[in-house]
Design an enzyme around this catalytic site. Structure first.
Site, PDB file in Angstrom:
ATOM      1  CG  ASP A 192      -9.683 -27.892  -1.759  1.00 43.38           C
ATOM      2  OD1 ASP A 192      -9.078 -28.504  -2.651  1.00 43.38           O
ATOM      3  OD2 ASP A 192      -9.237 -27.733  -0.606  1.00 43.38           O
ATOM      4  CD  GLU A 223     -32.090 -19.177  -1.699  1.00 43.30           C
ATOM      5  OE1 GLU A 223     -31.606 -18.028  -1.907  1.00 43.30           O
ATOM      6  OE2 GLU A 223     -32.127 -19.701  -0.562  1.00 43.30           O
TER       7      GLU A 223
END
Length: 504
Positions: A192, A223
């Site tokens: 956001d 990852e």
């Protein structure tokens, strides 16, 4: 699904409060969402994006987050959220959640601690006096005074204090939040107000330091493999917008130029070309969005004389020919789905819901309405709870009274009523999303020569999309018709209609 599933995905936005109510309290929740997962699977989407589901006082519909590691009790529990993620995955549906890094809530532990202990106030923007004359995006001053005389910054509502991203603690907190939800199976984050994190005394949008945050977030996402970061980036400069999509930053960002574009051939062609020109060199897939929880619904917008969208000029109450808007919304849906990249569907868009513009003032909850003194009606009109079934409210939304009232006329627009109507908006979306999964999504496109006021292009799969934005019917190019947004007239394409064709 591949590690790069997000490049061509069809993503369905769930505004949880308004999707489905499972416990009868009038508020949508995880129980309701879980019960409707088969509907979403049948619709043909690849992923769900949920607006904030965290504990919140709801001063701004959940974007005032009190705890980034929990679930709002009105929505359910953390255990239920984990079950929802598992059930969605079992159906082949990815889960994306909102993260709100620009601001918190005045009810958060950090802000309460800051009020009690000035030594930790540098997690937020506190000052002995306002540093500037900034106005809140929701209206009114962007600085609010606390009892001991200091002031804090809030670019949105006063209940949403802005974080100070010059403080390393803020960086560490959000990196931990990302890992918390990745460990629970979340497939990505929609960020956001992604361009607003850093501030100077004179500016708060798109400062260069923000890119370091997203490079670090990208490392974390990578990852886990197959995870996606999506930015809410409102910038008029497409070159600066594209910087967020460099290979070591965000994967995608919302295409607000397309969302705001009028129903006009020249403007649509310009926006599509500009989008492809800025995305292609950096290898980022475009996104195509017609609506979301912050904007006027397409059926209403496309029925107006002015079909643009701007936050500052929502055109609330301007006359709208809903029949025309409905026809154009169908055509726009097929156009958006045919373009290369990913596409977003805001809940209720597949039902052809119009904006609800006659909500009583006393039920409006959007802070835009209150902060503007009622001059801005706010965003509640596109957040009215969905109609699922039945002849009268609450239309299968739940057993209680919905938190916003539904129009009585929506009995014609319920999912149940549309399911058996082959010409319904719902069945148009179902057919289009099925074909899109087979023939469209990520890839390239080539513009075709076409009649005046007609957009026509072909995709690498061989599918041709033709949209007539002119006043007169036009002949279709050669090929076998797969799908059209409306009835054809003697083999020609009527105005405000889109058709998909493949070689015969």
């Amino acid at each position: 699904m591949s590690q790069t599933w997000w490049r061509g995905a069809a993503i369905y936005q769930v505004y949880l409060r308004s999707f489905a109510d499972g416990n009868g309290d009038g508020i949508g929740d995880l129980a309701g969402l879980r019960s409707r997962l088969p509907y979403l699977k049948d619709l043909g989407i690849d992923a769900l994006w949920l607006n904030p589901w965290y504990p919140s006082p709801m001063a701004d519909g959940g974007y005032d987050v009190a705890d980034y590691r929990g679930i709002e009790p009105d929505f359910g529990t953390l255990t239920e959220a984990e079950r929802f993620i598992e059930e969605a995955h079992d159906l082949g549906i990815k889960v994306i959640i909102d993260v709100v890094p620009n601001h918190s809530s005045t009810e958060s532990a950090w802000f309460k601690q800051a009020l009690a202990d000035p030594s930790v106030r540098d997690r937020f923007w506190f000052s002995d006096e306002p540093l500037n004359d900034w106005q809140s995006i929701f209206g009114g001053p962007a600085w609010t005074q606390v009892p001991d005389g200091q002031w804090y910054l809030h670019l949105f509502a006063p209940e949403q204090p802005d974080f100070n991203w010059a403080n390393p603690e803020v960086h560490q907190e959000f990196e931990d939040v990302l890992r918390f939800w990745f460990e629970r199976g979340v497939d990505g984050f929609r960020i956001d107000s992604a361009a607003l994190l850093f501030k100077s005394d004179t500016a708060y949008e798109d400062l260069d330091e923000v890119h370091g945050v997203y490079r670090r977030w990208r490392e974390i996402a990578d990852e886990y493999g197959g995870r996606v970061l999506i930015g809410e980036v409102w910038l008029p400069d497409q070159e600066r917008f594209a910087r967020y999509l460099r290979p070591d930053e965000l994967h995608t960002a919302f295409n607000f130029d397309f969302l705001s574009c009028p129903w006009d051939l020249d403007e649509l062609r310009r926006v599509i070309d500009l989008t492809l020109t800025t995305h292609t060199p950096i290898g980022a897939p475009p996104t195509w969005v017609l609506s979301n929880h912050d904007v006027t619904r397409p059926v209403t917008r496309y029925g107006r004389a002015d079909t643009t969208f701007e936050h500052g000029g929502r055109l609330h109450g301007a006359p709208s020919d809903l029949e025309l808007g409905y026809r154009r919304a169908r055509a726009a849906a097929l156009l958006a789905m045919a373009l290369p990249g990913s596409v977003y569907v805001y809940q209720g868009e597949e039902l052809g819901l119009p904006e609800v513009e006659d909500l009583p003032d006393e039920v409006r909850q959007d802070p835009m309405y209150a902060r503007s003194g009622g001059t801005n009606p706010g965003r509640d009109g596109c957040r009215v709870p969905l109609p699922w079934s039945g002849e009268e409210p609450p239309f299968g939304f739940g057993t209680g009274t919905p938190w916003l009232p539904q129009p009585d006329s929506w009995h014609k627009l319920t999912a149940e009523a549309q399911r058996t109507d082959l010409g319904s908006m719902l069945n148009l979306y179902r057919s289009a999303l099925r074909l899109r999964a087979e023939l469209l999504g990520d890839g390239t496109m080539t513009w075709l020569s076409a009649e005046d006021r007609v957009l026509a292009f072909t995709r690498d799969s061989g599918l041709t999309c033709v949209t007539n934005l002119g006043p007169d019917p036009v002949p279709l190019p050669a090929g076998r018709l797969l799908l059209a947004s409306g009835p054809l007239e003697d083999g020609v394409l009527p105005p405000d209609t889109t058709a998909w064709l493949v070689p015969s």
